[in-house]
Design a protein around this motif. Structure first.
Motif, short mmCIF file in Angstrom:
data_model
loop_
_atom_site.label_atom_id
_atom_site.label_comp_id
_atom_site.label_asym_id
_atom_site.label_seq_id
_atom_site.Cartn_x
_atom_site.Cartn_y
_atom_site.Cartn_z
N PHE A 1 12.10 -1.92 -11.40
CA PHE A 1 11.08 -1.30 -10.54
C PHE A 1 11.67 -0.15 -9.70
CE2 PHE A 1 8.32 -1.29 -6.65
CZ PHE A 1 7.19 -0.80 -7.28
N ASP A 2 12.89 -0.40 -9.15
CA ASP A 2 13.52 0.66 -8.34
C ASP A 2 13.79 1.89 -9.18
OD1 ASP A 2 13.41 -0.94 -6.14
OD2 ASP A 2 15.43 -1.79 -6.42
N GLU A 3 14.23 1.63 -10.41
CA GLU A 3 14.52 2.73 -11.35
C GLU A 3 13.23 3.52 -11.62
OE1 GLU A 3 15.96 1.09 -15.01
OE2 GLU A 3 15.73 3.02 -16.06
N LEU A 4 12.13 2.79 -11.73
CA LEU A 4 10.83 3.40 -11.98
C LEU A 4 10.44 4.35 -10.84
CD1 LEU A 4 8.05 3.45 -13.54
CD2 LEU A 4 7.44 1.43 -12.23
N LEU A 5 10.64 3.88 -9.59
CA LEU A 5 10.30 4.70 -8.42
C LEU A 5 11.13 5.97 -8.37
CD1 LEU A 5 9.91 1.99 -5.61
CD2 LEU A 5 8.17 2.89 -7.15
N GLN A 6 12.44 5.80 -8.70
CA GLN A 6 13.33 6.97 -8.70
C GLN A 6 12.95 7.95 -9.80
OE1 GLN A 6 17.32 5.49 -9.02
NE2 GLN A 6 17.39 4.91 -6.86
N ASN A 7 12.74 7.41 -10.99
CA ASN A 7 12.43 8.27 -12.14
C ASN A 7 11.15 9.06 -11.94
OD1 ASN A 7 14.67 7.50 -13.52
ND2 ASN A 7 13.63 5.95 -14.78
N ARG A 8 10.18 8.44 -11.25
CA ARG A 8 8.91 9.13 -11.09
C ARG A 8 8.83 9.93 -9.78
NH1 ARG A 8 2.74 7.21 -10.40
NH2 ARG A 8 1.75 8.78 -11.72
N SER A 9 9.90 9.87 -9.03
CA SER A 9 9.93 10.57 -7.75
C SER A 9 8.74 10.16 -6.88
CB SER A 9 9.93 12.10 -7.98
OG SER A 9 9.93 12.76 -6.76
N MET A 10 8.72 8.90 -6.49
CA MET A 10 7.60 8.41 -5.68
C MET A 10 8.06 7.47 -4.58
SD MET A 10 5.74 5.99 -8.51
CE MET A 10 4.46 5.61 -7.36
N GLU A 11 9.31 7.67 -4.16
CA GLU A 11 9.84 6.75 -3.15
C GLU A 11 9.12 6.88 -1.80
OE1 GLU A 11 13.63 8.15 -4.41
OE2 GLU A 11 14.44 6.12 -4.44
N GLU A 12 8.60 8.08 -1.49
CA GLU A 12 7.86 8.27 -0.24
C GLU A 12 6.44 7.72 -0.38
OE1 GLU A 12 8.64 9.37 2.83
OE2 GLU A 12 10.68 9.20 2.05
N THR A 13 5.78 8.11 -1.49
CA THR A 13 4.38 7.71 -1.70
C THR A 13 4.24 6.18 -1.70
OG1 THR A 13 4.15 9.68 -3.06
CG2 THR A 13 2.42 8.01 -3.26
N ILE A 14 5.22 5.52 -2.28
CA ILE A 14 5.10 4.06 -2.45
C ILE A 14 5.19 3.32 -1.10
CG2 ILE A 14 7.56 3.50 -2.79
CD1 ILE A 14 4.80 2.16 -5.06
N LYS A 15 5.80 3.97 -0.10
CA LYS A 15 5.97 3.28 1.19
C LYS A 15 4.63 2.83 1.78
CE LYS A 15 10.29 5.42 2.63
NZ LYS A 15 10.86 6.58 3.35
N THR A 16 3.60 3.69 1.65
CA THR A 16 2.30 3.33 2.22
C THR A 16 1.60 2.25 1.40
OG1 THR A 16 1.32 5.18 1.04
CG2 THR A 16 1.87 5.55 3.34
N TRP A 17 2.19 1.93 0.25
CA TRP A 17 1.58 0.92 -0.62
C TRP A 17 2.15 -0.47 -0.39
CZ3 TRP A 17 -2.14 0.91 -4.56
CH2 TRP A 17 -2.79 2.13 -4.74
#
Lengths: 437, 293
Positions: free
Chosen positions: A121-137
């Motif tokens: 999952f962490d790899e997925l967040l990095q690969n898609r460049s969504m580490e900021e967006t995911i915080k609000t989720w």
């Protein structure tokens, strides 16, 4: 005797056929070293075709995983379809089209797998460049149950052609500017309204995402409304939002009667607009031209709030993995998601197909999307607003809670039967009561 | 004394329906009763047995209370509308010299129309900027908020459903008209009865069996209204059109309260059963007292 045997055969056949009809026909599982996962796509042909193409490409590179894509059942709604599938033990491995509120309902019932507990999952967040967006989720229990696919920061559209005729040159950014525009509009066009939206008088829960929450997120600087089981809303901001509605009503600039295409016809000059609107307009209202007849803007804010980096509501949906999936299926589901989201080209295909902005931090800066936004300038404001977009509340009772916002505050205020302050207090009391249940 | 014999063939022939009834009626009914005694949402792994709490909560809930009264308000509006309109259609068709079947099929077609489509058309017709409302505003100064005012919203929904069922009930009433012996009218004509006497003293009493059927059917319809309300008003404004089906749908599929929704469904079934039974009895007694049956 022969007749009895025939009857017996007939009735047994009918019963067998009836019971076969009740079969779930579940498609996931592991066989001969191949793990089959079932993916339910949103019930529209565009998204189904996208996911079928992704599954085909994925299977070519991963022979040990088969992805069966089928449309989500709408019986009578997609949420009800999922509910009955889970109850009938026929839930798929994963599905898209899940909003945060519904995910909270499912998560509370232990029907979802926390994605952060699946390897990759962490790899997925990095690969898609969504580490900021995911915080609000992140959910109240610190888990991530939804992998957001797209994030529509909802914007308001203004009929700049009508406003200009009324003598309003700039799109209003604050409440006073909006009320001033209302005065000018009514003076020039007594039969037109600033905001013509029948939903304002309707208590249906989801409708509050596209009026109250857009304004509240902007007025409160993105302050949460509910945290866990606590009502934590910014009272002052909430009352100011209701006061704006009340002021517009008093100026006869608010129409809550059911009207056909009020914004397109120019009956109203202000409305919430999502990216899905533009392809509809291309076909039905070609006269709606970005920058000529309408403009897009972040929600107006109270006069004492900065008009920079204004927050708004994010209409977002994403993928979930159901708790009924086996360990192998969960791992295969994560591999499939990693395959799709490790390549920005796949997000570009999504964007081109659906016009829904992928939930990425770099959507407005990544070169892969640059040419798309040059060709579709009306979608650029949506990409720019993604970092300031706030997803829906993550409480399992979101339906009941948002119904209270409508029935206790927004609806009576726009009908002029309660003051903004009293409406807010009534709503607060009802929500706090609901949260204690 | 005759000995009772087990009729295997009879049971065998009845078995498909019996199995169907058990699987799709009896088991779900028992299951629904069980569900109503729990706080289960159908998907949570654990749930509690809460006895009659759902029923107690339901009877105190404003949505359920509204559903109870709204059903009878719908009945008061819909039943006279549909009976009068179907009676008029049946009378007109009955009086036609030819093509009766063709006209009846024409009137029957709305029954086959999708409730969703007809509701959306009506929504368009009644919208603020529709031609009807523009004329009403500009020529008569009438600014009617059709779907946002409690009375008009209820009447609009009742009218759509009446339009839908008129042809169906007219079919039943036409059959009733056709069944009346023409010699009775001839005898009455010789006796010099007026047109209104002929209608109220001869036609209506002889049509009573068909009228009774349509009355009971239309009363039954009042308890099952959903699509039109769902599409047009969502149960509003302020619960003014909140029917039993809307309440059950919202609780079961929007709020995911399956146990509570089951309790509401059971209450709705009991209310429907008792109401139809009572109304039927009243109609029977009234018919007998007036010599119509």
């Amino acid at each position: 005797m022969k007749m009895k045997k025939t009857s017996l055969f007939l009735s047994t056949s009918i019963l067998a056929a009836a019971l076969a009809g009740c079969s779930t026909g579940q498609g996931s599982g592991s066989e001969d070293g191949v793990t089959t996962i079932e993916f339910w796509a949103a019930p529209n042909p565009t998204q189904q075709v996208y996911w079928e193409e992704m599954a085909e490409a994925f299977e070519k590179e991963n022979e040990d995983i088969k992805v069966e894509v089928s449309p989500m059942k709408e019986s009578p709604t997609s949420e009800a379809g999922i509910q009955t599938a889970i109850a009938g033990k026929s839930a798929p491995t994963m599905s898209e089209n899940i909003n945060r509120g519904f995910a909270a309902q499912l998560a509370e019932s232990k029907a979802l797998v926390p994605l952060n507990e699946i390897e990759g999952f962490d790899e997925l967040l990095q690969n898609r460049s969504m580490e900021e967006t995911i915080k609000t989720w992140k959910f109240a229990d610190d888990n991530q149950y939804v992998m957001p696919i797209y994030s529509n920061p909802m914007l308001f559209g203004w009929r700049i052609d009508v406003l200009k005729e009324a003598g309003v040159e700039e799109v209003p950014k604050t409440y006073s500017e909006m009320l001033e525009a209302a005065d000018k509009l009514k003076e020039k066009f007594p039969d037109k309204y600033i905001w013509a939206k029948a939903d304002l008088a309707d208590p249906t829960a989801w409708k509050r995402w596209f009026d109250f929450f857009m304004l509240y997120d902007a007025a409160s600087g993105g302050n949460n409304f509910i945290e866990g089981d606590q009502f934590v809303a910014d009272d002052a901001a909430g009352i100011e939002v209701l006061q704006l509605m009340d002021d517009l009503r008093e100026k006869d600039a608010l129409l809550t009667k059911q009207a056909t295409d009020p914004f397109e016809s120019g009956l109203g000059v202000f409305t919430d607009i999502g990216p899905w609107t533009f392809s509809y307009w291309e076909e039905k209202f070609p006269e709606m031209v970005y920058g000529e007849t309408f403009d897009l803007a972040l929600p107006p804010v109270p006069d004492d709030v900065s008009t920079e980096n204004v927050n708004t509501f994010a209409d977002t949906k994403g993928i979930v993995v159901y708790a009924s999936a086996t360990e192998e299926e969960r791992a295969a589901a994560m591999e499939f998601m990693n395959f799709v989201y490790s390549d920005p080209e796949n997000d570009l295909t999504w964007l081109e197909t659906t016009k829904l902005p992928p939930a990425r931090d770099d959507l407005s800066s990544n070169e892969a999307f640059a040419s798309f936004f040059e060709e579709n300038p009306e979608l650029k404001p949506y990409a720019d607003a993604i970092p300031n977009a706030i997803p829906s509340i993550d409480n399992a009772k979101y339906n009941e809670l948002q119904t209270h916002i409508g029935s206790m505050a927004v609806n009576p205020v726009v009908e002029g039967t309660i003051s903004p302050e009293d409406g807010w207090e009534e709503m607060k009391r009802a929500i706090e009561g609901e949260l204690k249940k | 004394m005759m000995k009772k014999r087990f009729n295997g063939t009879g049971w065998l022939f009845a078995s498909p329906y019996l199995f169907y009834g058990i699987i799709f009626f009896i088991i779900p009914l028992i299951w629904s009763f069980y569900l109503a005694l729990t706080d289960w949402n159908l998907i949570a792994p654990v749930y509690e047995f809460i006895a009659f709490d759902n029923f107690i909560e339901a009877v105190q809930n404003p949505g359920v209370q509204a559903a109870f009264f709204v059903t009878f308000k719908f009945m008061a509006a819909f039943v006279p509308m549909v009976i009068v309109s179907s009676l008029v259609v049946a009378l007109v068709v009955h009086g036609l010299p030819r093509f009766k079947g063709l006209f009846l099929i024409g009137f029957f077609l709305p029954y086959l129309a999708s409730g969703v489509v007809s509701s959306l058309i009506v929504k368009g017709l009644l919208s603020y900027n529709s031609s009807i409302n523009v004329v009403l505003r500009d020529s008569f100064g009438l600014d009617i908020d059709w779907l946002n005012s409690p009375l008009s919203a209820l009447l609009v929904v009742a009218a759509i459903i009446a339009w839908k069922f008129t042809g169906y009930y007219a079919l039943i009433l036409t059959a009733g008209f056709e069944g009346i012996n023409k010699e009775i009218y001839e005898a009455a004509a010789i006796d010099g009865v007026t047109a209104s006497q002929r209608f109220f003293k001869i036609t209506l009493p002889l049509l009573y069996p068909a009228l009774f059927t349509t009355l009971i059917l239309s009363i039954g319809v009042s308890f099952g209204i959903f699509t039109e309300v769902y599409q047009l008003t969502g149960g509003g404004p302020n619960y003014a059109t909140n029917t039993w089906q809307m309440e059950i749908f919202n609780q079961a599929f929007t709020n995911l309260n399956a146990g509570y929704a089951s309790a509401v469904a059971i209450i709705a079934s009991v209310v429907t059963f008792v109401a139809i039974l009572m109304i039927r009895k009243i109609l029977e007694v009234w018919g007998k007292r007036n010599g119509w049956v």
